[in-house]
Design a protein around this motif. Structure first.
Motif, PDB file in Angstrom:
ATOM      1  N   PHE A  37       0.838  -1.192   0.000  1.00 38.69           N
ATOM      2  CA  PHE A  37       0.000   0.000   0.000  1.00 38.69           C
ATOM      3  C   PHE A  37       0.873   1.242   0.000  1.00 38.69           C
ATOM      4  CE2 PHE A  37      -3.014  -3.148   1.355  1.00 38.69           C
ATOM      5  CZ  PHE A  37      -4.222  -2.701   0.848  1.00 38.69           C
ATOM      6  N   SER A  38       0.432   2.250  -0.741  1.00 36.07           N
ATOM      7  CA  SER A  38       1.114   3.542  -0.763  1.00 36.07           C
ATOM      8  C   SER A  38       0.109   4.618  -0.356  1.00 36.07           C
ATOM      9  CB  SER A  38       1.675   3.828  -2.151  1.00 36.07           C
ATOM     10  OG  SER A  38       0.614   3.959  -3.086  1.00 36.07           O
ATOM     11  N   ASN A  39       0.610   5.814  -0.103  1.00 36.77           N
ATOM     12  CA  ASN A  39      -0.220   6.946   0.304  1.00 36.77           C
ATOM     13  C   ASN A  39      -0.127   8.049  -0.737  1.00 36.77           C
ATOM     14  OD1 ASN A  39      -1.005   5.946   2.955  1.00 36.77           O
ATOM     15  ND2 ASN A  39       1.155   6.183   3.477  1.00 36.77           N
ATOM     16  N   PRO A  40      -0.820   7.929  -1.864  1.00 39.02           N
ATOM     17  CA  PRO A  40      -0.716   8.957  -2.902  1.00 39.02           C
ATOM     18  C   PRO A  40      -1.164  10.326  -2.380  1.00 39.02           C
ATOM     19  CG  PRO A  40      -1.982   7.068  -3.683  1.00 39.02           C
ATOM     20  CD  PRO A  40      -1.751   6.868  -2.229  1.00 39.02           C
ATOM     21  N   ALA A  41      -0.492  11.355  -2.840  1.00 35.45           N
ATOM     22  CA  ALA A  41      -0.831  12.718  -2.424  1.00 35.45           C
ATOM     23  C   ALA A  41      -2.280  13.035  -2.769  1.00 35.45           C
ATOM     24  CB  ALA A  41       0.103  13.712  -3.122  1.00 35.45           C
ATOM     25  N   ARG A  42      -2.964  13.675  -1.883  1.00 38.46           N
ATOM     26  CA  ARG A  42      -4.337  14.155  -2.038  1.00 38.46           C
ATOM     27  C   ARG A  42      -5.377  13.049  -2.227  1.00 38.46           C
ATOM     28  NH1 ARG A  42      -1.183  17.809  -4.746  1.00 38.46           N
ATOM     29  NH2 ARG A  42      -1.694  17.084  -6.802  1.00 38.46           N
ATOM     30  N   MET A  43      -5.010  11.783  -2.062  1.00 40.03           N
ATOM     31  CA  MET A  43      -5.984  10.709  -2.246  1.00 40.03           C
ATOM     32  C   MET A  43      -6.753  10.419  -0.960  1.00 40.03           C
ATOM     33  SD  MET A  43      -7.123   8.816  -4.773  1.00 40.03           S
ATOM     34  CE  MET A  43      -5.890   8.675  -6.012  1.00 40.03           C
TER      35      MET A  43
END
Length: 192
Positions: A37-43
Motif C-alpha cells: 500500500f502507498s499513500n498517494p498525495a491528495r488521495m
C-alpha cells in the motif's frame, strides 16, 4: 477495473476492532496480489493495485483502498479514488462489518440501505448513489445491553480470533469470486 474498499478506522489502535474487518479483508487481498500500500498525495487513502483472476491478459485490474479518514468520512476518499481511476459504482465493492449477521455469516449483495452504518452513509452521500456491491461481514450483536458502538470499537474475543482469520480469507475469496464469476454465482457460494 474494480475499486475494492475496506471500511475501517485508520491507525494501530483500531486495527483489530470489529469495525475494521473491511481493512483486514483488503489487507488479505493486498497480500494475495503481492502489492504494497502507498499513500498517494491528495488521495486521503492507502492504495494498492493488483490483478484478479488467472495470470495473463484475462486477469482483471483492481485497486484496493483503505481510507486514511475515520469511518464517517470514508466517502471523500472513495469519491477521489473513483474519479481518479474513472471507476463507476457498478465496479465498486465495499467490505464492511455487519451487526445483523453472526460471526461466520456473510452476505454479498448489490445496493441497499445504509442500516445505520456511518461508512456506507458517507459513501452514499459522496457518490450520490448506493448501488454498488457490498460484502457484509458478520460480527454479531453486542452481549447484553452493551452499546453497539462500544462493541464495534472493541477487539474480537480471544476464542473468536481463529474463526475471524478464516472469515477474512473467505471474504477475500468472495470478492475475487464476485469479480470473476458475477453476483449470482458468488451469492450461491458465499451467502450464509
Amino acid at each position: 477495473m474494480w475499486l475494492i474498499v475496506g471500511l475501517g478506522n485508520p491507525g494501530p489502535g483500531y486495527a483489530m476492532h470489529r469495525h475494521n474487518v473491511g481493512f483486514r479483508v483488503v489487507d488479505e487481498l493486498g497480500r494475495r496480489f503481492g502489492s504494497k500500500f502507498s499513500n498517494p498525495a491528495r488521495m486521503r487513502a492507502e492504495i494498492a493495485e493488483g490483478r484478479i483472476g488467472p495470470p495473463g491478459p484475462d486477469s482483471t485490474r483492481a485497486v484496493l483502498l483503505k481510507s486514511r479518514t475515520f469511518m464517517n468520512e470514508t466517502g471523500a476518499a472513495v469519491s477521489k479514488a473513483s474519479g481518479y481511476y474513472k471507476i463507476k459504482p457498478d465496479h465498486l465493492i465495499v467490505i464492511h462489518d455487519e451487526l445483523d449477521l453472526d460471526l461466520g455469516q456473510m452476505r454479498v449483495k448489490l445496493g441497499g440501505g445504509d442500516n445505520g452504518h456511518n461508512g456506507l452513509r458517507s459513501i452514499r452521500k459522496s457518490l450520490s448513489v448506493g448501488d454498488y456491491y457490498r460484502v457484509r461481514f458478520g460480527v454479531g450483536r453486542p452481549p447484553g445491553r452493551q452499546d453497539p458502538a462500544d462493541f464495534l470499537l472493541s477487539n474480537f474475543a480471544a476464542r473468536e480470533r481463529d474463526d475471524v482469520e478464516i472469515e477474512i480469507a473467505r471474504a477475500a475469496d468472495a470478492v475475487e469470486s464476485l469479480i470473476i464469476n458475477g453476483l449470482e454465482r458468488t451469492q450461491s457460494s458465499f451467502n450464509s
